[in-house]
Design an enzyme around this catalytic site. Structure first.
Site, PDB file in Angstrom:
ATOM      1  N   TYR A  70       0.849  -1.193   0.000  1.00 55.82           N
ATOM      2  CA  TYR A  70       0.000   0.000   0.000  1.00 55.82           C
ATOM      3  C   TYR A  70       0.880   1.236   0.000  1.00 55.82           C
ATOM      4  O   TYR A  70       1.574   1.513   0.973  1.00 55.82           O
ATOM      5  CB  TYR A  70      -0.921  -0.018   1.214  1.00 55.82           C
TER       6      TYR A  70
ATOM      7  N   LYS B 205      -2.034  -1.695  -3.662  1.00 54.92           N
ATOM      8  CA  LYS B 205      -2.889  -0.527  -3.837  1.00 54.92           C
ATOM      9  C   LYS B 205      -1.988   0.689  -4.027  1.00 54.92           C
ATOM     10  O   LYS B 205      -1.217   1.042  -3.128  1.00 54.92           O
ATOM     11  CB  LYS B 205      -3.796  -0.310  -2.626  1.00 54.92           C
TER      12      LYS B 205
END
Length: 288
Positions: free
Chosen positions: A130, A158
């Protein structure tokens, strides 16, 4: 995981305590809106304002209520806390862990790569990288992403940088791996899908889950012009409930849609009436 995910808002009562029943209602709301998976304890969830045990409770409630996969945010600045949070998420029923880059202190690429390898080695569930530099001032380099993609327990990423060029490089450097590349910016969702993203984890999907999901469905159907047009119609609403007014704006927008997301946790404060009116107009425009 692919498709449209939502970094689920966490509802708190006026005293700042977790509202478990409202949280269950929010799970049902986003599922009815068509999201493909749910991400409790992400940035839009106010995760950094919750303790380890409280985050685990949120994940447990979401996993118990959800009929779609659950990817739990488990990252902390330190390794020990991240490993413990990831273990607790797995015990609570999460299908995967979303691990933010270690932040606060500065770390070079080698240190960050080593950190993620250790997390992935120890995690009982698949790990997603992330990168959210707007909050952490840390941006994962595409080269590090490419190397980590070869780890058996690193399942994807992500990317919330909003930088489509970086996303294209990440896609190229991970194309030979089984690696889900997810975008974290609703303003560029359709463009990221065009560039090779497998889906997104979008704050916008708390407020307009059916519209965010529609962008992905247009893409799947090969109707990319329609996806881009819809995305353009949602940009101002997305901006209002993320970068402009943040979590308080998102909670106000959800109230305008008739779903109670509770109060923002302090030091956040509810938005003022003029902001609420602005958001109401954007909701009217974006959700016919």
């Amino acid at each position: 995981m692919d498709g449209t995910g939502v970094p689920l808002i966490t509802p708190f009562d006026e005293d700042g305590e977790l509202d478990a029943e409202r949280l269950r209602e929010l799970v049902r709301w986003v599922q009815d809106g068509g999201v493909d998976f749910i991400v409790p304890c992400g940035s839009n969830s106010e995760a950094e304002l919750m303790g380890v045990e409280e985050r685990a409770r949120v994940v447990e409630l979401v996993a118990d209520e959800a009929d779609v996969p659950v990817m739990a945010g488990t990252g902390h600045p330190g390794l020990a806390e991240t490993l413990r949070q990831t273990d607790l998420a797995a015990e609570a029923g999460a299908d995967a862990a979303l691990v933010v880059t270690p932040f606060y202190y500065s770390h070079d690429d080698e240190t960050i790569e080593s950190y993620y390898r250790e997390v992935a080695d120890e995690s009982p569930i698949p790990v997603y990288l992330y990168s959210v530099p707007a909050y952490t001032d840390v941006k994962l380099s595409p080269e590090v992403v490419g190397r980590l993609a070869d780890h058996d327990n690193v399942a994807g990423m992500k990317d919330s940088s909003g930088d489509v060029e970086s996303l294209q490089r990440e896609r190229r450097l991970t194309e030979d791996a089984s690696f889900d590349l997810l975008v974290g910016s609703g303003s560029v969702y359709a463009h990221a899908l065009d560039a090779g993203a497998d889906g997104g984890i979008l704050g916008l999907a708390n407020v307009a889950p059916e519209r965010a999901s529609e962008i992905y469905q247009f893409h799947l159907a090969g109707e990319d012009d329609a996806a881009r047009q819809l995305n353009a119609e949602l940009v101002e609403l997305n901006r209002a409930v993320t970068s402009k007014y943040g979590v308080p704006g998102a909670k106000a927008a959800m109230a305008e849609r008739g779903v109670s997301a509770g109060y923002p946790r302090k030091p956040h404060r509810p938005v003022e009436e003029d902001v609420r009116a602005e958001i109401a107009d954007l909701i009217d425009d974006a959700t016919p």
